[in-house]
Design a protein around this motif. Structure first.
Motif, PDB file in Angstrom:
ATOM      1  N   ALA A  12     -24.734  73.457 116.816  1.00  0.00           N
ATOM      2  CA  ALA A  12     -25.660  72.935 115.821  1.00  0.00           C
ATOM      3  C   ALA A  12     -26.204  74.098 115.002  1.00  0.00           C
ATOM      4  O   ALA A  12     -26.294  75.229 115.477  1.00  0.00           O
ATOM      5  CB  ALA A  12     -26.813  72.196 116.496  1.00  0.00           C
ATOM      6  N   ILE A  13     -26.579  73.809 113.771  1.00  0.00           N
ATOM      7  CA  ILE A  13     -27.229  74.813 112.937  1.00  0.00           C
ATOM      8  C   ILE A  13     -28.645  75.017 113.458  1.00  0.00           C
ATOM      9  O   ILE A  13     -29.412  74.066 113.614  1.00  0.00           O
ATOM     10  CB  ILE A  13     -27.247  74.378 111.461  1.00  0.00           C
ATOM     11  CG1 ILE A  13     -25.811  74.328 110.916  1.00  0.00           C
ATOM     12  CG2 ILE A  13     -28.093  75.330 110.625  1.00  0.00           C
ATOM     13  CD1 ILE A  13     -25.707  73.802 109.498  1.00  0.00           C
ATOM     14  N   ARG A  14     -29.004  76.262 113.738  1.00  0.00           N
ATOM     15  CA  ARG A  14     -30.327  76.595 114.262  1.00  0.00           C
ATOM     16  C   ARG A  14     -31.104  77.471 113.284  1.00  0.00           C
ATOM     17  O   ARG A  14     -31.975  78.227 113.679  1.00  0.00           O
ATOM     18  CB  ARG A  14     -30.189  77.307 115.605  1.00  0.00           C
ATOM     19  CG  ARG A  14     -29.601  76.465 116.716  1.00  0.00           C
ATOM     20  CD  ARG A  14     -30.360  75.183 116.914  1.00  0.00           C
ATOM     21  NE  ARG A  14     -29.959  74.459 118.128  1.00  0.00           N
ATOM     22  CZ  ARG A  14     -30.140  73.170 118.305  1.00  0.00           C
ATOM     23  NH1 ARG A  14     -30.715  72.457 117.334  1.00  0.00           N
ATOM     24  NH2 ARG A  14     -29.773  72.575 119.411  1.00  0.00           N
ATOM     25  N   GLY A  15     -30.804  77.301 112.016  1.00  0.00           N
ATOM     26  CA  GLY A  15     -31.509  78.030 110.971  1.00  0.00           C
ATOM     27  C   GLY A  15     -30.546  78.580 109.942  1.00  0.00           C
ATOM     28  O   GLY A  15     -29.353  78.780 110.224  1.00  0.00           O
ATOM     29  N   ALA A  16     -31.045  78.807 108.740  1.00  0.00           N
ATOM     30  CA  ALA A  16     -30.242  79.392 107.660  1.00  0.00           C
ATOM     31  C   ALA A  16     -31.197  80.027 106.655  1.00  0.00           C
ATOM     32  O   ALA A  16     -32.317  79.542 106.457  1.00  0.00           O
ATOM     33  CB  ALA A  16     -29.380  78.338 106.988  1.00  0.00           C
ATOM     34  N   PHE A  17     -30.759  81.109 106.038  1.00  0.00           N
ATOM     35  CA  PHE A  17     -31.602  81.765 105.035  1.00  0.00           C
ATOM     36  C   PHE A  17     -30.748  82.593 104.097  1.00  0.00           C
ATOM     37  O   PHE A  17     -29.568  82.843 104.348  1.00  0.00           O
ATOM     38  CB  PHE A  17     -32.688  82.628 105.706  1.00  0.00           C
ATOM     39  CG  PHE A  17     -32.171  83.817 106.467  1.00  0.00           C
ATOM     40  CD1 PHE A  17     -32.162  85.086 105.898  1.00  0.00           C
ATOM     41  CD2 PHE A  17     -31.713  83.678 107.772  1.00  0.00           C
ATOM     42  CE1 PHE A  17     -31.706  86.195 106.617  1.00  0.00           C
ATOM     43  CE2 PHE A  17     -31.256  84.770 108.492  1.00  0.00           C
ATOM     44  CZ  PHE A  17     -31.258  86.032 107.916  1.00  0.00           C
ATOM     45  N   HIS A  18     -31.371  82.991 102.993  1.00  0.00           N
ATOM     46  CA  HIS A  18     -30.730  83.862 102.018  1.00  0.00           C
ATOM     47  C   HIS A  18     -31.130  85.295 102.345  1.00  0.00           C
ATOM     48  O   HIS A  18     -32.287  85.692 102.117  1.00  0.00           O
ATOM     49  CB  HIS A  18     -31.176  83.496 100.596  1.00  0.00           C
ATOM     50  CG  HIS A  18     -30.803  82.105 100.195  1.00  0.00           C
ATOM     51  ND1 HIS A  18     -31.614  81.301  99.415  1.00  0.00           N
ATOM     52  CD2 HIS A  18     -29.700  81.363 100.482  1.00  0.00           C
ATOM     53  CE1 HIS A  18     -31.026  80.138  99.225  1.00  0.00           C
ATOM     54  NE2 HIS A  18     -29.865  80.145  99.857  1.00  0.00           N
ATOM     55  N   PRO A  19     -30.229  86.106 102.869  1.00  0.00           N
ATOM     56  CA  PRO A  19     -30.597  87.453 103.326  1.00  0.00           C
ATOM     57  C   PRO A  19     -30.991  88.388 102.190  1.00  0.00           C
ATOM     58  O   PRO A  19     -30.458  88.315 101.075  1.00  0.00           O
ATOM     59  CB  PRO A  19     -29.327  87.951 104.025  1.00  0.00           C
ATOM     60  CG  PRO A  19     -28.532  86.732 104.312  1.00  0.00           C
ATOM     61  CD  PRO A  19     -28.836  85.781 103.203  1.00  0.00           C
ATOM     62  N   LEU A  20     -31.917  89.268 102.518  1.00  0.00           N
ATOM     63  CA  LEU A  20     -32.255  90.400 101.676  1.00  0.00           C
ATOM     64  C   LEU A  20     -31.500  91.625 102.194  1.00  0.00           C
ATOM     65  O   LEU A  20     -31.047  91.627 103.352  1.00  0.00           O
ATOM     66  CB  LEU A  20     -33.761  90.657 101.726  1.00  0.00           C
ATOM     67  CG  LEU A  20     -34.666  89.504 101.283  1.00  0.00           C
ATOM     68  CD1 LEU A  20     -36.120  89.842 101.579  1.00  0.00           C
ATOM     69  CD2 LEU A  20     -34.454  89.187  99.812  1.00  0.00           C
ATOM     70  N   PRO A  21     -31.365  92.671 101.399  1.00  0.00           N
ATOM     71  CA  PRO A  21     -30.700  93.873 101.919  1.00  0.00           C
ATOM     72  C   PRO A  21     -31.333  94.399 103.198  1.00  0.00           C
ATOM     73  O   PRO A  21     -30.640  94.912 104.079  1.00  0.00           O
ATOM     74  CB  PRO A  21     -30.863  94.867 100.760  1.00  0.00           C
ATOM     75  CG  PRO A  21     -30.936  94.006  99.539  1.00  0.00           C
ATOM     76  CD  PRO A  21     -31.684  92.774  99.966  1.00  0.00           C
ATOM     77  N   SER A  22     -32.649  94.224 103.347  1.00  0.00           N
ATOM     78  CA  SER A  22     -33.347  94.711 104.539  1.00  0.00           C
ATOM     79  C   SER A  22     -33.013  93.917 105.792  1.00  0.00           C
ATOM     80  O   SER A  22     -33.320  94.360 106.906  1.00  0.00           O
ATOM     81  CB  SER A  22     -34.861  94.674 104.306  1.00  0.00           C
ATOM     82  OG  SER A  22     -35.287  93.357 103.998  1.00  0.00           O
TER      83      SER A  22
END
Length: 217
Positions: A12-22
């Motif tokens: 299952a998907i347990r989260g998603a985000f748009h990464p920053l370089p950091s």
């Protein structure tokens, strides 16, 4: 599309985000990662894994090998890269990534907690994708308003907001009284009313044995 595809493999998907370089999310070929999707076991996971070739072949690290095969396959099909919380060093910062994913928070005992999986949340891998996909709305922590039985559930007080006393936990598992946690799973995790149905005894015993011996899974 991603959720439906991985669900057939007990994930299952347990989260998603748009990464920053950091965030330090690598992509093969030096490409930028637009979206990182975190994957963990679903309620259907254990029967799928138990029926797999990796579980049955007797070779070391069955769960890690299963994760590489399944999540790697989904990543290739999506044109992305598979990343895993094992196989280091170097180690990918999955805990930091989880906190960025909109579905994970810190519990009263310091462990990560998920809005529907509770303290049984874990991660088998992630898929780094080039496009910036639309993200679902962020969830809400289940802890506010909860009676928080996890605070007092550990029989030796190894889990507190100040940290996790792993040596104390492992020492307790060596005693006759520790058999309950070793075979049924961590008492603090079991005390969480959220997601209590997500892990049966065989699955818990498998994970606790790996934790107790320090062996890869």
């Amino acid at each position: 599309m991603i959720a439906a595809g991985v669900s057939r493999d007990g994930l299952a998907i347990r989260g998603a985000f748009h990464p920053l370089p950091s965030d330090g999310v690598p992509r093969s070929g030096g490409e930028t990662c637009g979206t990182l999707v975190l994957l963990g076991p679903s309620a259907a996971f254990w029967p799928v894994f138990e029926g797999s070739a990796e579980y049955r072949d007797g070779a070391p690290d069955p769960l890690d090998r299963w994760s590489r095969r399944l999540i790697g396959g989904h990543a290739r099909a999506l044109g992305g890269s598979a990343l895993f919380p094992f196989g280091g060093p170097p180690w990918h910062p999955f805990i930091a990534w989880a906190r960025r994913g909109g579905q994970i928070w810190e519990s009263p005992v310091g462990l990560l907690v998920h809005e529907t999986a509770g303290l049984f949340v874990s991660f088998r891998g992630a898929i780094a994708l080039g496009p910036r996909l639309r993200l679902p709305p962020a969830g809400a922590s289940p802890c506010p308003g909860c009676a928080q039985p996890c605070r007092t559930a550990c029989p030796v007080g190894a889990l507190t907001p100040e940290g996790y006393d792993i040596p104390r936990c492992r020492a307790y598992l060596d005693t006759p009284d520790g058999e309950d946690c070793l075979t049924r799973g961590c008492a603090a995790r079991r005390a969480c009313p959220v997601g209590a149905e997500l892990r049966g005894h065989r699955q818990s015993e498998f994970h606790m044995a790996a934790f107790h011996t320090g062996a890869p899974r």
